[in-house]
Design a protein around this motif. Structure first.
Motif, mmCIF file in Angstrom:
data_model
loop_
_atom_site.group_PDB
_atom_site.id
_atom_site.type_symbol
_atom_site.label_atom_id
_atom_site.label_comp_id
_atom_site.label_asym_id
_atom_site.label_seq_id
_atom_site.Cartn_x
_atom_site.Cartn_y
_atom_site.Cartn_z
ATOM 1 N N PRO A 274 0.827 -1.205 0.000
ATOM 2 C CA PRO A 274 0.000 0.000 0.000
ATOM 3 C C PRO A 274 0.863 1.259 0.000
ATOM 4 O O PRO A 274 2.075 1.204 0.221
ATOM 5 C CB PRO A 274 -0.794 -0.133 1.312
ATOM 6 C CG PRO A 274 0.116 -0.904 2.203
ATOM 7 C CD PRO A 274 0.815 -1.892 1.298
ATOM 8 N N ASP A 275 0.223 2.392 -0.230
ATOM 9 C CA ASP A 275 0.950 3.660 -0.198
ATOM 10 C C ASP A 275 1.386 4.013 1.218
ATOM 11 O O ASP A 275 2.463 4.584 1.413
ATOM 12 C CB ASP A 275 0.074 4.795 -0.741
ATOM 13 C CG ASP A 275 -0.354 4.568 -2.171
ATOM 14 O OD1 ASP A 275 0.529 4.294 -3.015
ATOM 15 O OD2 ASP A 275 -1.559 4.655 -2.460
ATOM 16 N N VAL A 276 0.545 3.694 2.195
ATOM 17 C CA VAL A 276 0.764 4.120 3.573
ATOM 18 C C VAL A 276 0.411 2.982 4.519
ATOM 19 O O VAL A 276 -0.601 2.295 4.326
ATOM 20 C CB VAL A 276 -0.093 5.361 3.925
ATOM 21 C CG1 VAL A 276 0.146 5.806 5.368
ATOM 22 C CG2 VAL A 276 0.175 6.499 2.960
ATOM 23 N N ARG B 54 8.039 -0.472 -5.727
ATOM 24 C CA ARG B 54 7.536 -0.050 -4.422
ATOM 25 C C ARG B 54 7.841 -1.144 -3.406
ATOM 26 O O ARG B 54 7.097 -2.113 -3.281
ATOM 27 C CB ARG B 54 6.032 0.225 -4.432
ATOM 28 C CG ARG B 54 5.538 0.749 -3.065
ATOM 29 C CD ARG B 54 4.019 0.835 -2.992
ATOM 30 N NE ARG B 54 3.494 1.829 -3.881
ATOM 31 C CZ ARG B 54 3.472 3.125 -3.625
ATOM 32 N NH1 ARG B 54 3.969 3.584 -2.498
ATOM 33 N NH2 ARG B 54 2.961 3.969 -4.487
ATOM 34 N N PRO C 76 6.087 1.160 1.999
ATOM 35 C CA PRO C 76 5.117 2.244 2.025
ATOM 36 C C PRO C 76 5.665 3.428 2.820
ATOM 37 O O PRO C 76 6.768 3.361 3.379
ATOM 38 C CB PRO C 76 3.933 1.613 2.772
ATOM 39 C CG PRO C 76 4.605 0.673 3.733
ATOM 40 C CD PRO C 76 5.806 0.123 2.984
ATOM 41 N N GLN C 77 4.926 4.487 2.874
ATOM 42 C CA GLN C 77 5.170 5.534 3.859
ATOM 43 C C GLN C 77 4.634 5.025 5.195
ATOM 44 O O GLN C 77 3.499 4.576 5.285
ATOM 45 C CB GLN C 77 4.446 6.823 3.464
ATOM 46 C CG GLN C 77 4.619 7.946 4.479
ATOM 47 C CD GLN C 77 3.716 9.144 4.199
ATOM 48 O OE1 GLN C 77 2.607 8.993 3.682
ATOM 49 N NE2 GLN C 77 4.178 10.326 4.546
ATOM 50 N N THR D 21 11.490 6.364 4.591
ATOM 51 C CA THR D 21 10.225 6.250 3.857
ATOM 52 C C THR D 21 9.429 7.551 3.818
ATOM 53 O O THR D 21 8.242 7.531 3.495
ATOM 54 C CB THR D 21 9.351 5.140 4.470
ATOM 55 O OG1 THR D 21 8.954 5.520 5.805
ATOM 56 C CG2 THR D 21 10.076 3.810 4.505
ATOM 57 N N ARG E 148 -0.901 11.801 1.464
ATOM 58 C CA ARG E 148 -1.642 12.161 0.254
ATOM 59 C C ARG E 148 -3.103 11.727 0.332
ATOM 60 O O ARG E 148 -3.416 10.636 0.805
ATOM 61 C CB ARG E 148 -1.000 11.516 -0.972
ATOM 62 C CG ARG E 148 0.425 11.943 -1.243
ATOM 63 C CD ARG E 148 0.870 11.551 -2.657
ATOM 64 N NE ARG E 148 0.168 10.416 -3.211
ATOM 65 C CZ ARG E 148 0.639 9.163 -3.243
ATOM 66 N NH1 ARG E 148 1.812 8.882 -2.696
ATOM 67 N NH2 ARG E 148 -0.057 8.205 -3.824
ATOM 68 N N ASP F 279 -4.897 10.836 -2.162
ATOM 69 C CA ASP F 279 -5.196 9.752 -3.102
ATOM 70 C C ASP F 279 -4.548 8.430 -2.684
ATOM 71 O O ASP F 279 -4.472 7.484 -3.466
ATOM 72 C CB ASP F 279 -4.743 10.127 -4.515
ATOM 73 C CG ASP F 279 -3.227 10.335 -4.623
ATOM 74 O OD1 ASP F 279 -2.552 10.379 -3.569
ATOM 75 O OD2 ASP F 279 -2.730 10.431 -5.762
ATOM 76 N N ALA F 280 -4.092 8.353 -1.431
ATOM 77 C CA ALA F 280 -3.351 7.171 -0.969
ATOM 78 C C ALA F 280 -4.254 5.985 -0.670
ATOM 79 O O ALA F 280 -5.428 6.137 -0.279
ATOM 80 C CB ALA F 280 -2.555 7.524 0.290
ATOM 81 N N GLU F 281 -3.687 4.792 -0.852
ATOM 82 C CA GLU F 281 -4.264 3.555 -0.332
ATOM 83 C C GLU F 281 -3.556 3.250 0.983
ATOM 84 O O GLU F 281 -2.329 3.191 1.028
ATOM 85 C CB GLU F 281 -4.073 2.401 -1.318
ATOM 86 C CG GLU F 281 -4.869 2.571 -2.598
ATOM 87 C CD GLU F 281 -4.803 1.341 -3.485
ATOM 88 O OE1 GLU F 281 -5.701 1.161 -4.308
ATOM 89 O OE2 GLU F 281 -3.840 0.555 -3.337
#
Length: 381
Positions: A224-226, A257, A260-261, A315, A363, A365-367
């Motif tokens: 995931p993004d985060v 990737r 994630p963050q 990250t 963000r 728009d993050a997942e």
């Protein structure tokens, strides 16, 4: 059972260490990590429905049966309502309350008690803010080992009752988990018991990293993004980060990737990592007089501070705090939106995530995957 060979090395200076009765690095005092041969994509995972499905990545000897109570393979629950509430595109709750003894701590204790039993330890002692003690009591009972748990009197009563129900010796103290930690080390030196506090030995984090394996597999072998993790001692965040490194090395996840963050959530009344992060420090100073309803976050001097701060730096991560009022508000909101009976630690995670989105640090728009580390029932008498 398919197993891997492993060695132990310091997470900071890479000094090698012996496999059994392993504690901190003898050269620099930092936590040890297990290293494995690369497990290539396509290696068969085990046809069993617990965290030992990932045995090729775990510290297990050939033909050794782990000490297991069915931990792991917890659900990843998507919530469009919570995603909208915090301001992100998609949001999932990884519900660790569905583990044995109702928290993510079951994973670490399954791995650590397996290694302690193999090493012939006379017993195990742990300091706890609650959930680690309950998990060790259960896995110690399953392994037929003696267990001593040292816990602050402020630990939620249902958790203390669970510890005693499993037959562990429970020592209640005035003070916080740091005080309990000092007592645990003293008792280990006196009795020969193995001290098994967070990141003081290398195997609990090996169990914790299975959360990262599961998350990636449940998302179709992607990241995931985060990731948002409510953080006391830090072993959850460290474990997930370690898991994704190992998956990337074997080609299980895309090299585009790997991580994630990471968002580390702490209570305003005990926030040593968030304070150090804000100051740009590489280690955290102990927090004086820690106070928070979320017992799992009441860790004033986390041993994993350097590792967590390093992960945040690598990250573009974030460490921030939530007030007690906001923790309660978001815990209730999570429960009514999803039906997940979450611990207040996860209310803290959602509050910090929402603030991060508003501030532009996360963000829109993050997942996002948010980890619910325990059960709300553990806080109710």
């Amino acid at each position: 059972m398919t197993t891997a060979s492993w060695t132990l090395h310091c997470s900071a200076c890479a000094t090698a260490a012996a496999l059994e009765r392993a504690s901190l690095c003898g050269a620099c005092g930092q936590p040890l990590f297990a290293r494995y041969d690369v497990v290539p994509k396509g290696t068969a995972l085990l046809d069993r429905w617990d965290m030992w499905r990932y045995a090729p990545f775990l510290p297990l000897l050939p033909d050794e049966a782990p000490v297991s109570l069915g931990e792991g393979l917890t659900p990843l629950i998507e919530s469009p309502e919570l995603a909208k509430a915090v301001g992100v595109r998609r949001l999932w709750i990884k519900d660790e309350a569905q583990n044995p003894t109702a928290s993510f701590k079951a994973r670490g204790m399954s791995a650590a008690v397996t290694r302690a039993r193999a090493a012939g330890m006379p017993g195990i002692v742990v300091p706890t803010a609650g959930n680690a003690g309950a998990a060790l009591a259960a896995y110690g009972a399953a392994a037929g080992m003696r267990v001593r748990v040292i816990a602050p009197r402020t630990t939620p009563r249902p958790i203390l009752d669970t510890i005693e129900a499993m037959g562990a010796e429970l020592i209640r103290i005035d003070g916080h988990i740091g005080d309990a930690g000092k007592m645990a080390l003293a008792y280990a030196a006196e009795s020969g018991y193995f001290a098994i506090s967070t990141l003081r030995e290398p195997y609990r984090v090996e169990g914790m990293k299975t959360m990262g394996f599961e998350m990636a597999e449940q998302l179709g072998w992607r990241v995931p993004d985060v990731v948002v993790y409510p953080t006391g001692g830090g072993e959850g965040t460290v474990g997930i980060w370690k898991a994704l490194q190992e998956l990337a090395a074997g080609g299980w996840i895309s090299a585009d990737r790997i991580q994630p963050q990471y968002v580390v959530a702490q209570a305003a009344g005990c926030a040593p990592i968030a304070r150090a992060f804000a100051a740009g420090a590489d280690k955290a100073e102990p927090w004086v007089d820690p106070v928070t309803y979320a017992a799992g976050l009441r860790v004033p001097a986390p041993l994993g501070d350097r590792l967590v701060l390093r992960i945040l730096k690598e990250t573009n991560g974030l460490a921030a705090t939530a007030s007690e009022e906001s923790i309660r508000e978001w815990t209730l909101r999570l429960a009514t939106a999803t039906g997940v009976d979450a611990a207040p630690e996860d209310g803290c995670a959602l509050s910090v995530l929402r603030d991060g989105v508003v501030a532009g640090r996360v963000r829109g728009d993050a997942e996002v995957v948010v980890f619910n580390t325990g059960s709300g029932a553990s806080y109710r008498v």
